[in-house]
Design a protein around this motif. Structure first.
Motif, PDB file in Angstrom:
ATOM      1  N   UNK A 170     -45.511  -0.053 -35.254  1.00  0.00           N
ATOM      2  CA  UNK A 170     -46.630   0.113 -34.329  1.00  0.00           C
ATOM      3  C   UNK A 170     -47.747  -0.893 -34.579  1.00  0.00           C
ATOM      4  N   UNK A 171     -47.818  -1.451 -35.786  1.00  0.00           N
ATOM      5  CA  UNK A 171     -48.882  -2.408 -36.100  1.00  0.00           C
ATOM      6  C   UNK A 171     -48.762  -3.688 -35.281  1.00  0.00           C
ATOM      7  N   UNK A 172     -47.548  -4.044 -34.842  1.00  0.00           N
ATOM      8  CA  UNK A 172     -47.396  -5.273 -34.060  1.00  0.00           C
ATOM      9  C   UNK A 172     -47.087  -4.986 -32.590  1.00  0.00           C
ATOM     10  N   UNK A 173     -47.352  -3.761 -32.137  1.00  0.00           N
ATOM     11  CA  UNK A 173     -47.055  -3.389 -30.748  1.00  0.00           C
ATOM     12  C   UNK A 173     -47.917  -4.182 -29.775  1.00  0.00           C
ATOM     13  N   UNK A 174     -47.298  -4.609 -28.662  1.00  0.00           N
ATOM     14  CA  UNK A 174     -47.988  -5.341 -27.611  1.00  0.00           C
ATOM     15  C   UNK A 174     -47.595  -4.753 -26.257  1.00  0.00           C
ATOM     16  N   UNK A 175     -48.500  -4.777 -25.300  1.00  0.00           N
ATOM     17  CA  UNK A 175     -48.188  -4.160 -24.007  1.00  0.00           C
ATOM     18  C   UNK A 175     -47.426  -5.088 -23.080  1.00  0.00           C
TER      19      UNK A 175
END
Length: 238
Positions: A170-175
């Motif tokens: 989740x730390x590198x999540x992007x939309x």
């Protein structure tokens, strides 16, 4: 913190990791593909805790009551922090607040696979967005599509259907965003999960954060749905 206390903390941390890896809780933090590694980590921590407790018990029997153990550094109690975080804090998946403050992560694919069966065609946010933005809708063959994601509203009130995509955790999540037009409900609630049915439209806008492409979907119907067990887009980097 003595060795026995350390073993207890390691055991509890391992048990929490096993619980997270065996349930959908892990999907709030990491990709589904990493669940086996999470389970393995939990098993290793539990095995280490049991080995430490066994070793300390044997050493205590050999040394007798006169030997005094040196206390361990107090900083070792910081090991409790990740344990308490996992037990007490179960944050929801990233939502509209994060999505509107990050630019779309949509990337041009190398190729497009065949469309799934169904009418309307079930597509992920990433799949529809890439076919619409880079394939100009040619691979959709004019067929209606069904896409699921959460709702985000920018300051102007424009509606986006979003799914957060991640490489690892989740730390590198992007939309990845799809702009919505057409038959939208009169009341729109940010972060609500929606199943949107619609058709490709050549209309395209650009993300104000990073100028990335954001295709439109012409909506014909909208249905609220529960939050999925895996809230992140499973097609990312596949």
């Amino acid at each position: 913190m003595n060795r026995q206390a350390q073993a207890a903390v390691l055991f509890l941390l391992g048990a929490v990791l096993l619980h997270a890896g065996a349930t959908d809780l892990a999907l709030r933090y990491v990709k589904a593909d990493l669940r086996p590694l999470l389970l393995l980590s939990g098993a290793v921590l539990i095995a280490t805790a049991l080995a430490t407790a066994w070793y300390e018990r044997r050493r205590g029997r050999r040394s007798g009551p006169r030997e005094h153990a040196h206390p361990e550094p107090r900083v070792a109690w910081l090991l409790l922090l990740p344990l308490l975080a996992l037990i007490l804090i179960a944050p929801p998946a990233l939502g509209s607040y994060s999505a509107l403050r990050s630019g779309t992560a949509l990337q041009k694919p190398y190729a497009y696979g065949p469309l799934p069966d169904g009418d309307p065609v079930p597509l992920s946010v990433v799949d529809y967005a890439s076919r619409a933005a880079y394939g100009h809708g040619r691979s959709l063959h004019g067929r209606p599509v069904r896409v699921t994601g959460f709702l985000a509203l920018d300051r102007s009130g424009a509606a986006y259907l979003v799914r957060m995509a991640l490489n690892c955790c989740a730390a590198d999540a992007q939309p990845v965003k799809i702009a919505l037009t057409g038959k939208l409900p009169p009341v729109l609630r940010p972060d609500a999960w929606l199943e949107v049915t619609g058709r490709y439209t050549p209309r395209l806008t650009h993300d104000p954060v990073n100028d990335g492409p954001v295709p439109y979907l012409e909506v014909t119907s909208v249905r609220p749905v529960p939050v999925p067990s895996d809230p992140y887009d499973e097609t990312w980097n596949n």
